[in-house]
Write a protein that holds these residues in place. Sequence first.
Motif, PDB file in Angstrom:
ATOM      1  N   MET A  88       0.842  -1.194   0.000  1.00  0.00           N
ATOM      2  CA  MET A  88       0.000   0.000   0.000  1.00  0.00           C
ATOM      3  C   MET A  88       0.875   1.240   0.000  1.00  0.00           C
ATOM      4  O   MET A  88       0.661   2.184  -0.754  1.00  0.00           O
ATOM      5  N   GLY A 102       0.281  25.499   1.608  1.00  0.00           N
ATOM      6  CA  GLY A 102       0.509  24.081   1.861  1.00  0.00           C
ATOM      7  C   GLY A 102      -0.045  23.152   0.805  1.00  0.00           C
ATOM      8  O   GLY A 102       0.380  22.009   0.688  1.00  0.00           O
ATOM      9  N   GLN A 122       3.894  12.202   4.648  1.00  0.00           N
ATOM     10  CA  GLN A 122       3.261  11.816   5.905  1.00  0.00           C
ATOM     11  C   GLN A 122       2.507  10.500   5.799  1.00  0.00           C
ATOM     12  O   GLN A 122       2.691   9.599   6.612  1.00  0.00           O
ATOM     13  N   LEU A 173       3.329   6.965   7.505  1.00  0.00           N
ATOM     14  CA  LEU A 173       2.334   6.393   8.394  1.00  0.00           C
ATOM     15  C   LEU A 173       2.057   4.934   8.050  1.00  0.00           C
ATOM     16  O   LEU A 173       2.117   4.052   8.907  1.00  0.00           O
ATOM     17  N   PHE A 231       3.245   1.827  10.254  1.00  0.00           N
ATOM     18  CA  PHE A 231       2.215   0.935  10.777  1.00  0.00           C
ATOM     19  C   PHE A 231       2.482  -0.500  10.356  1.00  0.00           C
ATOM     20  O   PHE A 231       2.412  -1.438  11.158  1.00  0.00           O
ATOM     21  N   THR A 233      -7.691   6.676  -0.771  1.00  0.00           N
ATOM     22  CA  THR A 233      -7.795   7.151   0.586  1.00  0.00           C
ATOM     23  C   THR A 233      -7.622   8.655   0.604  1.00  0.00           C
ATOM     24  O   THR A 233      -7.359   9.284  -0.407  1.00  0.00           O
ATOM     25  N   LEU A 234      -7.797   9.188   1.789  1.00  0.00           N
ATOM     26  CA  LEU A 234      -7.711  10.626   1.968  1.00  0.00           C
ATOM     27  C   LEU A 234      -6.254  11.025   2.046  1.00  0.00           C
ATOM     28  O   LEU A 234      -5.530  10.601   2.931  1.00  0.00           O
ATOM     29  N   PHE A 285      -6.767  16.400   1.915  1.00  0.00           N
ATOM     30  CA  PHE A 285      -8.196  16.594   2.046  1.00  0.00           C
ATOM     31  C   PHE A 285      -8.960  15.922   0.923  1.00  0.00           C
ATOM     32  O   PHE A 285     -10.182  15.910   0.912  1.00  0.00           O
ATOM     33  N   ARG A 338       3.689  21.315  12.000  1.00  0.00           N
ATOM     34  CA  ARG A 338       2.607  20.525  11.407  1.00  0.00           C
ATOM     35  C   ARG A 338       2.216  19.334  12.257  1.00  0.00           C
ATOM     36  O   ARG A 338       1.077  18.879  12.200  1.00  0.00           O
ATOM     37  N   ASP A 384      -2.941  28.752   6.953  1.00  0.00           N
ATOM     38  CA  ASP A 384      -2.623  28.279   5.603  1.00  0.00           C
ATOM     39  C   ASP A 384      -3.757  28.571   4.629  1.00  0.00           C
ATOM     40  O   ASP A 384      -3.533  28.752   3.450  1.00  0.00           O
ATOM     41  N   PHE A 441     -16.306  11.172   7.185  1.00  0.00           N
ATOM     42  CA  PHE A 441     -14.869  11.372   7.242  1.00  0.00           C
ATOM     43  C   PHE A 441     -14.125  10.074   7.436  1.00  0.00           C
ATOM     44  O   PHE A 441     -13.106   9.806   6.800  1.00  0.00           O
ATOM     45  N   GLN A 479     -13.909   8.224   4.289  1.00  0.00           N
ATOM     46  CA  GLN A 479     -13.007   8.770   3.277  1.00  0.00           C
ATOM     47  C   GLN A 479     -11.617   8.174   3.404  1.00  0.00           C
ATOM     48  O   GLN A 479     -10.901   8.019   2.426  1.00  0.00           O
ATOM     49  N   VAL A 480     -11.238   7.865   4.621  1.00  0.00           N
ATOM     50  CA  VAL A 480      -9.912   7.299   4.798  1.00  0.00           C
ATOM     51  C   VAL A 480      -9.883   5.900   4.201  1.00  0.00           C
ATOM     52  O   VAL A 480      -8.893   5.455   3.663  1.00  0.00           O
ATOM     53  N   GLY A 481     -10.993   5.238   4.289  1.00  0.00           N
ATOM     54  CA  GLY A 481     -11.004   3.887   3.740  1.00  0.00           C
ATOM     55  C   GLY A 481     -11.593   2.966   4.781  1.00  0.00           C
ATOM     56  O   GLY A 481     -11.869   3.363   5.896  1.00  0.00           O
ATOM     57  N   ILE A 490      -1.199  12.406  13.931  1.00  0.00           N
ATOM     58  CA  ILE A 490      -1.856  11.655  12.864  1.00  0.00           C
ATOM     59  C   ILE A 490      -3.224  11.164  13.302  1.00  0.00           C
ATOM     60  O   ILE A 490      -4.192  11.245  12.582  1.00  0.00           O
TER      61      ILE A 490
END
Lengths: 228, 385, 385
Positions: B43, B68, B247, B251, B255, B333-334, B337, C96, C157, C249, C252-254, C340
Motif C-alpha cells: 500500500m 501548503g 506523511q 504512516l 504501521f 484514501t484521503l 483533504f 505541522r 494556511d 470522514f 473517506q480514509v477507507g 496523525i
Amino acid sequence: MTAIVKLEGVSRTYVRGKESLKVLDDIDLTIERGDFVALMGPSGSGKTTLLNLIGGIDRPSSGSVEVVGQKLETLSSKALAQWRAAHIGFIFQFYNLLPVLTAARNVELPLLLTKLSRAQRKANALTALEVVGLADRSTHKPGELSGGQQQRVAIARAIVADPDLLVCDEPTGDLDRQTADEILELLELLNRDHGKTIVMVTHDPKAAQHARHTLQLDKGGLVAATVS
Amino acid sequence: MWHQVWEITLMNLRNVPSRLGASSVIVVGIAGVVGVLVALLSMAIGFRAALENTGAEDRAIVLRGGSGGELSSGVANEHIAIVASMEGVALSSAELYTIADIPKRSSGTPANLVIRGVEPSAFEIRPEVRIVAGRNFDTGKSELIAGVGAVAEFEGIDLGAQVAFRDSTWTIVGIFDADGGVNESELWTDLPTAQTAFRRTGAVSSMRVRLTSPDAATSLAQRIDADPRLDLELTAEPAYYSAQAAQLTALITGFGYVVATIMAIGAVFAALNTMYSAVSSRTVEIATLRAIGFSGAPVVVSVMFEALALALVGGLAGAALAYLAFNGNTISTLSGFTQVAFDFTVTPALVTTGVLWAVTLGVVGGLFPAVRAARLPITVALRGE
Amino acid sequence: MSHLALMWSSLFRRKARTTLTLLSVVIAFLLFGLLRSVADAFTVGIDIAGVDRLIVQPKYSIIDPVPMAHINQIARVDGVAAVTHADWFGGIYQDRSNFFPKYPVDPRGYFALYPEYTIDAAQLDAFASTRTGAVAPAQMLEEFGWKIGDRIPIEADIWPKKDGSRLWEFELVGSYDAIGAEVPPSEFLFQYDYFDEARQFGNGGVGWFIVRVADPAKSAEIARAIDALFENSPNATRTATEAEFAMQFANQVGDIGLMMTGILGAVFFTILLLTANTMAQALRERIPELAVMKTLGFTDAQVAALVLGEAVLLCVLGGVIGLGIAAFLEGGIATAIKGILPTFALSTTTIATGTGLAVVLGIAVGLLPALRARRLSIVDALRGH
C-alpha cells in the motif's frame, strides 16, 4: 464376617475387530471383609481384568459384581465414579502419581471430591503420609523420589479417603527385593492394624506370602484357593 | 559433515507429515507475518508511486505562500500574467482546484473528488495525460473528462455518464490515463466554465509551469519570492509531491512494520514451541544417532534446516497470498483533504524483504531447540522420558 | 490445593511449552488491543455524536462557504430547538505535527449546542467578551504548557488576514472539558466575529451549522425541511445527523475497520491453531493421568471440566496480560501519534470484548480435548501405559 466382594457368574469378553476374546469365564467369588487376598496366575489369565471389575473401573459382560454391599451394574458412570471415591483405593505397578504435583498434593487429590475444607484436606493428607512414613517428603515432586517412596505416596493417596477396600495391581512389580518387602509389610500393617481389606494381583510368590489367602486364575477361571 | 546433515534433514523432513499439526503452525504463523507485512507495505509503495509518478523534474507548481496545497491556495488573475512572463518559464497554465462530494463505490458515502479547471496549455505541460476513451471536453460546455482512478473509485463516474452538481448537469465525455499519477483521481474541465460554475471568477487556485530547464526552478522560485506584488511560492514538482506523500507513506510504512514486528514476535514463540516439541519427541532418535556416531553439529544444522524449510514455505505462501489477493487492486484514501486512488504494488524487492523476514524468523525459531537437541546427554535421552 | 491450583499445576507440566504458548496468546491480544484502538480512532466521532444534533453543510462540497444569513431561516424551522455555526480554520501551531482542529464560533451558542462540554461560567463570559479570546481543552493546556492569559500564535494556511499576514494571535481566556467522554475533546475555539472581520476573503460565510432538534425521532424530517429552504438558492445545503457527518470522514480514509479485522482474523486463526495444537499434545501426554483421576473417583464430566478449565485459564491469562500491555503502552503511543490519529485510545469496550474473546478462544481450543478426556476409558488408558 461379612462378604465385602461378591461375584456371581461374571464373564468379561473383549471384542477386537472381528475377534472376541473371553478373558474371564463364569467366575463366582467371595471375599470377606478384613481379608488380604493375593490373585495369582500366568500372564493372560485375566487377573488384572478381575481386579478392574472389583475396583469398579470396568464392567462385566455378564454376571453380577457386588462390592461393599453395592451392585455395581446398577450404577451409572457418574454414580460409579462417586462410589469409587468413597469406597476404593487403587495402587498401581507404576505408581501413577501426577508428576506436576507435590507428594502432599498428590495425596490430597482424592479429597477434592469430598466436602472437607482446605485445612482439613491438608491435615488428612499429612496424616496419611505419616502412616506410610513419608511426612518429611511431603513437598517433593515424584521426580525427586525413589520408586519405593513414590509407591508409598501412592499408598497414602489410596488410604487418605478412608476406603473400605484397597485394590493393588502388581504393587511391587517395579521395585527391588528390599523395597518390595517394605511395601508389602506396609500393606500388611494396613490390613492388620487398620482393618483395610486388600485384593492384590501379583506374579511374585514371595509377595503372595504376605497375604492371608491366595487365589489362582488360569485361562479366565478360578483354579485353587490357598491360605498363606 | 554435510552428508550427515543431508541424511538427517531428509529423515526429519520425511517425518513432517506425521507432525503436520505442529509443523503447520510454523508455516501458517510465518505466512501470516509475511502476508501482512507485504500487503501493508505494498500500500505504501503504491501510494508513493502514484505521487512520484505525478511529478516531473522540469515542472513546478505555483501556490499562494504558506497555503501548503492546491486546495487552500489562490492566485489572483492579475498575477497569472506576471508569473507567465518570468524568465525560466517555458509554458504555464492557470488551474482551478476544487472538490465535489461524490459517493465512493466502496462505502456509498460522499467523498472529496477533485475537479480541476484547466487551460489547453495544461495538456501540453503534462504530456503523460492521454485520452484513452471518448474525447476531450469542448470549451464553454458542461463537459468533463475523468481520470481512470476516479472512474474506479467513485460511483456514477463512467464514460457518457451525467453527473449533477452546482445546479447543472455535466457529461463525462472522455476518460484519461496519466501514467498512474495523482491526476488520474481527478475530473478535468474547461477553466472558464469551472470558474463560472464554482463562482471563483476572480482567481485560480494554482499555476503549473514547464521550466526552461530543471535547474531553472531555484532561480525562478527566488524571483517570485522577491517580487513584492506577489504573495506566491514556487516548488518543483518532485519536491512538492514527495512532501505531499511523505506523511501518509511514513504512516502506512510505519504501521506495517510495527504490526508485522509484533506478529513476528508471536510467530517466533510459535516456532520455538513447535521446534522444541519436534526435538523432544525425537530425543531417543537423536540420541541414538549420536550414539551411533553422528556428531552433534549435523543434528543442530538439521533441526535448523527443518525450521528454515518450514519458515520458507510459510514466507513464500504469505507473499504469494498477499500478491494474489491485493496486487494491482485499486483503493483510494484521503491524502490531505482529497481522495487519491492508487494500486497495491507488490514489487520483487518487497517479496524479497518478506522472504528475508521468514528466513530470519526460521533461524531464530530453530536455533535454541537445535542447540538443546545437540546438548542433550545421550544416556538421558536413550532412557526415554 | 483448590481446583484452580490443580489446573494451574497441570498447565505448567511442560513449563517451556506452556510459557511459549502463553506468550503467543499475549501477543495476539496485544495486537487486538492496539488494532481495535486504531480502528476506533477513526470512528470515535460517530460514537460521541449527539443524537439530537444535525450538521448543515454546503451541498456540493465541504469547502464551499454557506452564508451566515441562513441561520435565521434555519432557526425558524419547526422542530429546531437551537442553531449555531462553526468553520474550519486549518492553520499550524508551531509545527505541522501539532495537529488539532481550530474553529471560529459563537462562544455562547457553541457551548449551548454542546452541553457535554463543561466550562467555568466566568471563563465563558471572558470568551464571549474578549475579541481575540480563545478557549482550549484542558488536556491541550497540559500538553503544550499553556496558562490562562498566554498568547497563542497560529500560522494560517487557508485564511490570510486583510493585510496579507498569516500570523493570527489569540489570547487564551479559558479551558473546557468533556466529562465522562471516552476520548477527550480537541477543538481550539475562538471568536467568529473577530475571524470574519480580520480575514481577507470569504467574509459573511461559515463552514457549517450545528442544529439541535427537540425530538431526535424527527431528525430526517427536519433535515429535509432545512435543505428545502435553500434548494433553489445558489447556496444549497445538505443536512445530516452528526453521526452521519462523522462517518463520512471515517469512510473517506477507507475501510480501516475492515483492514484491522482482516489482520486480527489472520492473527487469531494462527493462535487458535497453535493453542489447539498445544492442548491436543498436552492431552495425549496426560491420558494415563486422567485415567488415574477417574479411578480415584473423578467423574467423566469433572475430568472434562478440568481439561476445559485449563484451556480457558491459559487463554484468559494470556488475554488479560496482552490487553494489560496494550493498556500500559496506550499513553505513550497516543502521544507519539497525536499528529496523525489524535483520538487513539484503548476503550473499555475493547478490553471487555478482548476478555470475552479470550474466553471463547479457550473454549474453542479446549472443547475437543475435554470431550476426549470425558470419553476416556480407564481400562484402555491404563493398559496403554
